[in-house]
Design a protein around this motif. Structure first.
Motif, PDB file in Angstrom:
ATOM      1  N   LYS A 137       0.672  -1.554  -0.183  1.00 20.97           N
ATOM      2  CA  LYS A 137      -0.369   0.258   0.073  1.00 20.97           C
ATOM      3  C   LYS A 137       0.817   1.231  -0.043  1.00 20.97           C
ATOM      4  CE  LYS A 137      -3.298  -2.518   2.521  1.00 20.97           C
ATOM      5  NZ  LYS A 137      -4.416  -2.137   3.176  1.00 20.97           N
ATOM      6  N   PHE A 138       0.528   2.679  -0.596  1.00 19.30           N
ATOM      7  CA  PHE A 138       0.735   3.719  -0.779  1.00 19.30           C
ATOM      8  C   PHE A 138       0.179   4.463   0.080  1.00 19.30           C
ATOM      9  CE2 PHE A 138       1.864   1.482  -4.433  1.00 19.30           C
ATOM     10  CZ  PHE A 138       3.201   0.838  -4.306  1.00 19.30           C
ATOM     11  N   ASP A 139       1.363   5.422   0.571  1.00 20.17           N
ATOM     12  CA  ASP A 139       0.861   6.760   0.980  1.00 20.17           C
ATOM     13  C   ASP A 139       0.270   7.806   0.233  1.00 20.17           C
ATOM     14  OD1 ASP A 139       0.982   6.247   3.385  1.00 20.17           O
ATOM     15  OD2 ASP A 139       2.913   6.484   4.213  1.00 20.17           O
ATOM     16  N   ARG A 140      -0.983   8.965  -0.021  1.00 14.66           N
ATOM     17  CA  ARG A 140      -1.583   9.398  -0.836  1.00 14.66           C
ATOM     18  C   ARG A 140      -0.140  10.483  -1.876  1.00 14.66           C
ATOM     19  NH1 ARG A 140      -6.242  11.449  -2.701  1.00 14.66           N
ATOM     20  NH2 ARG A 140      -7.179  10.416  -1.410  1.00 14.66           N
ATOM     21  N   TRP A 141       0.980  10.872  -0.715  1.00 15.59           N
ATOM     22  CA  TRP A 141       1.523  12.120  -0.899  1.00 15.59           C
ATOM     23  C   TRP A 141       3.640  11.203  -0.796  1.00 15.59           C
ATOM     24  CZ3 TRP A 141      -0.815  15.234  -4.125  1.00 15.59           C
ATOM     25  CH2 TRP A 141      -1.810  15.592  -3.036  1.00 15.59           C
ATOM     26  N   GLU A 142       3.762   9.558  -1.315  1.00 13.24           N
ATOM     27  CA  GLU A 142       5.028   9.014  -1.444  1.00 13.24           C
ATOM     28  C   GLU A 142       5.351   9.463  -2.445  1.00 13.24           C
ATOM     29  OE1 GLU A 142       5.892   4.262   0.303  1.00 13.24           O
ATOM     30  OE2 GLU A 142       4.359   5.002   0.279  1.00 13.24           O
ATOM     31  N   SER A 143       6.741   9.023  -2.776  1.00 12.85           N
ATOM     32  CA  SER A 143       7.542   9.482  -3.837  1.00 12.85           C
ATOM     33  C   SER A 143       7.368   8.227  -4.317  1.00 12.85           C
ATOM     34  CB  SER A 143       9.267   9.478  -2.905  1.00 12.85           C
ATOM     35  OG  SER A 143       9.590   8.328  -2.039  1.00 12.85           O
ATOM     36  N   ALA A 144       8.019   8.270  -5.733  1.00 15.91           N
ATOM     37  CA  ALA A 144       8.463   7.639  -7.041  1.00 15.91           C
ATOM     38  C   ALA A 144       9.799   6.337  -6.399  1.00 15.91           C
ATOM     39  CB  ALA A 144       8.756   8.018  -7.926  1.00 15.91           C
ATOM     40  N   GLU A 145      10.745   7.115  -5.463  1.00 13.64           N
ATOM     41  CA  GLU A 145      11.443   5.834  -4.993  1.00 13.64           C
ATOM     42  C   GLU A 145      11.193   5.088  -4.015  1.00 13.64           C
ATOM     43  OE1 GLU A 145      11.569   9.484  -5.311  1.00 13.64           O
ATOM     44  OE2 GLU A 145      12.868  10.179  -6.548  1.00 13.64           O
ATOM     45  N   SER A 146      10.202   5.431  -3.545  1.00 16.97           N
ATOM     46  CA  SER A 146       9.329   4.658  -2.176  1.00 16.97           C
ATOM     47  C   SER A 146       8.754   3.969  -1.816  1.00 16.97           C
ATOM     48  CB  SER A 146       9.152   5.853  -1.425  1.00 16.97           C
ATOM     49  OG  SER A 146       8.695   5.014  -0.263  1.00 16.97           O
ATOM     50  N   LYS A 147       8.228   4.001  -3.709  1.00 14.95           N
ATOM     51  CA  LYS A 147       6.822   3.098  -4.431  1.00 14.95           C
ATOM     52  C   LYS A 147       7.911   2.088  -4.939  1.00 14.95           C
ATOM     53  CE  LYS A 147       3.044   5.990  -5.344  1.00 14.95           C
ATOM     54  NZ  LYS A 147       2.215   6.603  -6.092  1.00 14.95           N
ATOM     55  N   ALA A 148       9.376   2.186  -5.975  1.00 11.60           N
ATOM     56  CA  ALA A 148       9.727   1.605  -6.202  1.00 11.60           C
ATOM     57  C   ALA A 148      10.426   0.359  -5.531  1.00 11.60           C
ATOM     58  CB  ALA A 148      10.953   2.398  -7.197  1.00 11.60           C
TER      59      ALA A 148
END
Length: 226
Positions: A137-148
């Motif tokens: 799951k991702f937060d609304r303002w999570e960065s692309a680097e954190s998602k990757a």
């Protein structure tokens, strides 16, 4: 006579005034504002969902310079036995190496990945079971680097779920391992994908780890498959 002739005109004027007052009442203004807000929101949702149509999801391994395709395969058996209800039961260990970061966009709320094993029998045709899954799951303002970083998985892991046959033996049968994923956006429909990652064969003999402490050897892979 003059007052009588003017009465219909006065009544028409008063009726128009009442209608004008009703059209500008707080309730009518609120209704118009909400209608406009809902219409604008629907347009924004449609625009957000359309962006995912042009977003390509192409899973790879975590080290694409070594292997472009994602790797998920059975490397060991913790248990492979005939259980009391005349079913075969297997607990496996998996080697996983995949990168699903290309499946995430600014509109992604969650990525659900799971590994399935399928095999064929004479009476039931194709059988399929899920042996491992992972919900990211991702937060609304999570960065692309954190998602990757969250969408990369590498190592040898134990399957979360046991694999059981229905009424026929698994020993010696061929199996196919697949990596599947489902992407849940914040706006729009859920979209899914899958890729076949390896083929293998169940052990011919039952292996019940415990008494002698021995472990099953890795299942042989079909020649020509990863």
């Amino acid at each position: 006579m003059t007052s009588y002739c003017n009465r219909p005109r006065a009544s028409r004027v008063s009726r128009r005034a009442r209608l004008a007052a009703m059209s500008h009442s707080p309730w009518h203004r609120l209704n118009a504002t909400l209608t406009l807000a809902v219409a604008i929101f629907a347009v924004l949702v449609a625009c957000a969902s359309v962006t995912d149509v042009f977003h390509a999801c192409a899973p790879t391994s975590s080290m694409p310079f070594m292997s472009r395709s994602p790797i998920v395969r059975v490397v060991d058996y913790e248990r492979f036995a005939r259980v009391a209800d005349s079913r075969d039961e297997a607990v496996v260990r998996l080697e996983v190496d995949y990168d699903l970061s290309s499946c995430a966009s600014w509109n992604t709320k969650m990525v659900f990945a799971h590994v399935t094993v399928s095999w064929e029998t004479e009476t039931r045709g194709v059988n399929e079971a899920t042996i491992w899954d992972d919900a990211v799951k991702f937060d609304r303002w999570e960065s692309a680097e954190s998602k990757a970083k969250k969408l990369r998985k590498q190592g040898v892991i134990r399957a979360k779920y046991k694999l059981r046959s229905v009424d026929e033996r698994l020993s010696g049968r061929g199996m196919e391992v697949k990596l599947r994923w489902a992407v849940t956006p914040r706006a729009g429909r859920i979209w899914r994908g899958e890729t076949s990652t390896s083929n293998a064969t169940f052990p011919v003999e039952y292996l019940n780890v415990g008494g002698d402490g021995q472990r099953a050897r890795a299942a042989p892979r079909t020649p020509g498959m990863p």
